[in-house]
Scaffold this motif. Structure first.
Motif, PDB file in Angstrom:
ATOM      1  N   VAL A   1       0.779  -1.039   0.022  1.00  0.00           N
ATOM      2  CA  VAL A   1       0.067   0.120   0.024  1.00  0.00           C
ATOM      3  C   VAL A   1       0.737   1.149  -0.014  1.00  0.00           C
ATOM      4  CG1 VAL A   1      -1.526   1.289   1.415  1.00  0.00           C
ATOM      5  CG2 VAL A   1      -1.975  -1.177   1.160  1.00  0.00           C
ATOM      6  N   ALA A   2       1.914   1.206   0.590  1.00  0.00           N
ATOM      7  CA  ALA A   2       2.803   2.471   0.980  1.00  0.00           C
ATOM      8  C   ALA A   2       3.564   2.647  -0.497  1.00  0.00           C
ATOM      9  CB  ALA A   2       3.790   2.101   1.962  1.00  0.00           C
ATOM     10  N   MET A   3       4.019   1.786  -1.375  1.00  0.00           N
ATOM     11  CA  MET A   3       4.491   1.759  -2.699  1.00  0.00           C
ATOM     12  C   MET A   3       3.667   2.421  -3.712  1.00  0.00           C
ATOM     13  SD  MET A   3       6.865  -1.583  -2.366  1.00  0.00           S
ATOM     14  CE  MET A   3       7.843  -1.426  -3.840  1.00  0.00           C
ATOM     15  N   ILE A   4       2.309   2.169  -3.606  1.00  0.00           N
ATOM     16  CA  ILE A   4       1.382   2.464  -4.639  1.00  0.00           C
ATOM     17  C   ILE A   4       1.739   3.975  -5.152  1.00  0.00           C
ATOM     18  CG2 ILE A   4      -0.824   2.813  -5.276  1.00  0.00           C
ATOM     19  CD1 ILE A   4      -0.029   0.001  -5.275  1.00  0.00           C
TER      20      ILE A   4
ATOM     21  N   PRO B   1       2.441   1.117 -10.094  1.00  0.00           N
ATOM     22  CA  PRO B   1       2.143   0.005 -10.684  1.00  0.00           C
ATOM     23  C   PRO B   1       0.765  -0.077 -11.536  1.00  0.00           C
ATOM     24  CG  PRO B   1       1.719  -0.408  -8.488  1.00  0.00           C
ATOM     25  CD  PRO B   1       1.910   0.923  -8.451  1.00  0.00           C
ATOM     26  N   ASN B   2       1.065  -0.765 -12.619  1.00  0.00           N
ATOM     27  CA  ASN B   2      -0.328  -1.022 -13.522  1.00  0.00           C
ATOM     28  C   ASN B   2      -0.898  -1.972 -12.884  1.00  0.00           C
ATOM     29  OD1 ASN B   2       2.356  -0.509 -15.716  1.00  0.00           O
ATOM     30  ND2 ASN B   2       0.458   0.658 -16.055  1.00  0.00           N
ATOM     31  N   LEU B   3      -0.224  -2.947 -12.195  1.00  0.00           N
ATOM     32  CA  LEU B   3      -0.915  -4.324 -11.448  1.00  0.00           C
ATOM     33  C   LEU B   3      -0.145  -4.591 -10.205  1.00  0.00           C
ATOM     34  CD1 LEU B   3      -2.429  -7.100 -13.531  1.00  0.00           C
ATOM     35  CD2 LEU B   3      -0.561  -7.779 -11.860  1.00  0.00           C
ATOM     36  N   VAL B   4      -0.931  -4.975  -9.135  1.00  0.00           N
ATOM     37  CA  VAL B   4      -0.423  -5.701  -8.147  1.00  0.00           C
ATOM     38  C   VAL B   4      -0.785  -7.102  -8.015  1.00  0.00           C
ATOM     39  CG1 VAL B   4      -0.513  -5.596  -5.505  1.00  0.00           C
ATOM     40  CG2 VAL B   4      -0.701  -3.644  -7.040  1.00  0.00           C
ATOM     41  N   LEU B   5       0.056  -7.989  -7.863  1.00  0.00           N
ATOM     42  CA  LEU B   5      -0.052  -9.526  -7.974  1.00  0.00           C
ATOM     43  C   LEU B   5       0.007  -9.834  -6.410  1.00  0.00           C
ATOM     44  CD1 LEU B   5      -0.602 -12.048  -9.507  1.00  0.00           C
ATOM     45  CD2 LEU B   5       1.945 -12.252  -9.831  1.00  0.00           C
ATOM     46  N   MET B   6      -1.175 -10.126  -5.833  1.00  0.00           N
ATOM     47  CA  MET B   6      -1.241 -10.008  -4.411  1.00  0.00           C
ATOM     48  C   MET B   6      -1.444 -11.660  -3.846  1.00  0.00           C
ATOM     49  SD  MET B   6      -1.242  -7.865  -1.707  1.00  0.00           S
ATOM     50  CE  MET B   6      -1.778  -6.362  -2.088  1.00  0.00           C
ATOM     51  N   ASP B   7      -0.777 -11.926  -2.986  1.00  0.00           N
ATOM     52  CA  ASP B   7      -0.911 -13.196  -2.138  1.00  0.00           C
ATOM     53  C   ASP B   7      -2.008 -12.718  -1.145  1.00  0.00           C
ATOM     54  OD1 ASP B   7      -1.032 -15.703  -1.192  1.00  0.00           O
ATOM     55  OD2 ASP B   7       0.478 -15.389   0.100  1.00  0.00           O
ATOM     56  N   ILE B   8      -3.059 -13.684  -0.851  1.00  0.00           N
ATOM     57  CA  ILE B   8      -3.969 -13.533   0.135  1.00  0.00           C
ATOM     58  C   ILE B   8      -3.694 -13.594   1.589  1.00  0.00           C
ATOM     59  CG2 ILE B   8      -6.407 -14.007   1.254  1.00  0.00           C
ATOM     60  CD1 ILE B   8      -7.204 -14.488  -1.893  1.00  0.00           C
ATOM     61  N   MET B   9      -3.127 -14.753   1.647  1.00  0.00           N
ATOM     62  CA  MET B   9      -2.844 -15.249   2.974  1.00  0.00           C
ATOM     63  C   MET B   9      -1.170 -14.744   3.474  1.00  0.00           C
ATOM     64  SD  MET B   9      -4.492 -18.907   3.297  1.00  0.00           S
ATOM     65  CE  MET B   9      -3.680 -19.543   2.077  1.00  0.00           C
ATOM     66  N   MET B  10      -1.344 -13.688   3.961  1.00  0.00           N
ATOM     67  CA  MET B  10       0.116 -12.983   4.704  1.00  0.00           C
ATOM     68  C   MET B  10       0.047 -12.809   6.015  1.00  0.00           C
ATOM     69  SD  MET B  10       1.286 -10.850   1.453  1.00  0.00           S
ATOM     70  CE  MET B  10       0.093  -9.730   1.373  1.00  0.00           C
ATOM     71  N   PRO B  11       0.905 -12.905   7.019  1.00  0.00           N
ATOM     72  CA  PRO B  11       1.022 -12.523   8.152  1.00  0.00           C
ATOM     73  C   PRO B  11       1.082 -11.024   8.345  1.00  0.00           C
ATOM     74  CG  PRO B  11       2.995 -13.420   7.963  1.00  0.00           C
ATOM     75  CD  PRO B  11       2.061 -13.704   6.629  1.00  0.00           C
ATOM     76  N   GLY B  12       0.816 -10.542   9.586  1.00  0.00           N
ATOM     77  CA  GLY B  12       1.205  -9.026  10.057  1.00  0.00           C
ATOM     78  C   GLY B  12       0.118  -8.260  10.173  1.00  0.00           C
ATOM     79  N   GLN B  13       0.235  -6.880   9.888  1.00  0.00           N
ATOM     80  CA  GLN B  13      -0.782  -6.101  10.220  1.00  0.00           C
ATOM     81  C   GLN B  13      -2.182  -6.384   9.400  1.00  0.00           C
ATOM     82  OE1 GLN B  13       0.634  -2.147   9.461  1.00  0.00           O
ATOM     83  NE2 GLN B  13      -0.959  -1.117  10.634  1.00  0.00           N
ATOM     84  N   PHE B  14      -2.229  -6.624   8.333  1.00  0.00           N
ATOM     85  CA  PHE B  14      -3.225  -7.174   7.400  1.00  0.00           C
ATOM     86  C   PHE B  14      -2.805  -7.841   6.163  1.00  0.00           C
ATOM     87  CE2 PHE B  14      -2.351  -2.559   6.340  1.00  0.00           C
ATOM     88  CZ  PHE B  14      -2.088  -2.575   5.019  1.00  0.00           C
TER      89      PHE B  14
ATOM     90  N   CYS C   1      -5.541  -4.955  -0.763  1.00  0.00           N
ATOM     91  CA  CYS C   1      -6.350  -4.769  -1.890  1.00  0.00           C
ATOM     92  C   CYS C   1      -7.390  -3.846  -1.975  1.00  0.00           C
ATOM     93  CB  CYS C   1      -6.942  -6.159  -2.445  1.00  0.00           C
ATOM     94  SG  CYS C   1      -8.004  -5.766  -3.901  1.00  0.00           S
ATOM     95  N   ARG C   2      -7.996  -3.873  -0.813  1.00  0.00           N
ATOM     96  CA  ARG C   2      -9.346  -3.066  -0.486  1.00  0.00           C
ATOM     97  C   ARG C   2      -8.417  -1.509  -0.281  1.00  0.00           C
ATOM     98  NH1 ARG C   2     -13.043  -5.491   2.211  1.00  0.00           N
ATOM     99  NH2 ARG C   2     -11.543  -6.197   3.677  1.00  0.00           N
ATOM    100  N   ARG C   3      -7.316  -1.354   0.345  1.00  0.00           N
ATOM    101  CA  ARG C   3      -6.756   0.000   0.660  1.00  0.00           C
ATOM    102  C   ARG C   3      -6.359   0.439  -0.694  1.00  0.00           C
ATOM    103  NH1 ARG C   3      -4.329  -0.067   6.666  1.00  0.00           N
ATOM    104  NH2 ARG C   3      -6.064  -1.064   7.698  1.00  0.00           N
ATOM    105  N   ILE C   4      -5.720  -0.383  -1.404  1.00  0.00           N
ATOM    106  CA  ILE C   4      -5.202  -0.033  -2.831  1.00  0.00           C
ATOM    107  C   ILE C   4      -6.273   0.649  -3.622  1.00  0.00           C
ATOM    108  CG2 ILE C   4      -3.853  -0.969  -4.962  1.00  0.00           C
ATOM    109  CD1 ILE C   4      -2.499  -2.690  -2.952  1.00  0.00           C
ATOM    110  N   LYS C   5      -7.279  -0.236  -3.778  1.00  0.00           N
ATOM    111  CA  LYS C   5      -8.432   0.242  -4.450  1.00  0.00           C
ATOM    112  C   LYS C   5      -8.886   1.805  -4.132  1.00  0.00           C
ATOM    113  CE  LYS C   5      -8.429  -2.803  -7.612  1.00  0.00           C
ATOM    114  NZ  LYS C   5      -8.451  -2.490  -9.234  1.00  0.00           N
ATOM    115  N   ALA C   6      -9.143   1.647  -2.767  1.00  0.00           N
ATOM    116  CA  ALA C   6      -9.708   3.027  -1.969  1.00  0.00           C
ATOM    117  C   ALA C   6      -8.875   4.089  -2.353  1.00  0.00           C
ATOM    118  CB  ALA C   6      -9.877   2.982  -0.496  1.00  0.00           C
TER     119      ALA C   6
END
Length: 124
Positions: free
Chosen positions: A40-43, A48-61, A67-72
């Motif tokens: 999110v911080a890098m957007i 980028p034109n596209l973000v290829l994102m794993d769903i299951m990641m530990p940490g803050q979210f 994805c929700r934050r990037i789109k918002a």
């Protein structure tokens, strides 16, 4: 012009595999990060034109929240987001709908399937 892709996965080996797979197509400028908050911080700076994102990641979210934050943040100019996961397809589909992802791909997938899915987003 090459599509700029941000690969987001907490597993370094998976990031390297995705990077190597996409690099073979010679159609992408590839960048990587390890978690949702850094993605999110890098957007803004990377744009980028596209973000290829794993769903299951530990940490803050996880990837769904990232994805929700990037789109918002991006609004109409937000990058396309492709979720990848080993979760059952019905759950991935629900997660993608919840966060506004443009596409989802269930693991395991082949290199050709990944490249075709990404390029298909830009042919439409």
């Amino acid at each position: 012009m090459k599509l700029k892709i941000l690969i987001v996965d907490d597993n370094e080996e998976i990031r390297a595999l995705l990077h190597a797979t996409l690099d073979l197509a010679d159609a992408f400028e590839l960048h990587e990060t390890h978690d949702g908050p850094s993605a999110v911080a890098m957007i803004d700076t990377l744009a980028p034109n596209l973000v290829l994102m794993d769903i299951m990641m530990p940490g803050q979210f996880d990837g769904v929240e990232a994805c929700r934050r990037i789109k918002a943040v991006g609004g109409a100019n937000a990058p396309k987001v492709v979720l990848i996961s080993a979760k059952p397809v019905d759950q991935i589909k629900a997660d993608a709908k919840t966060c506004g992802a443009d596409l989802f791909i269930a693991k395991p997938f082949g290199p050709a399937q990944l490249v075709e899915a990404i390029t298909a987003l830009y042919r439409a």
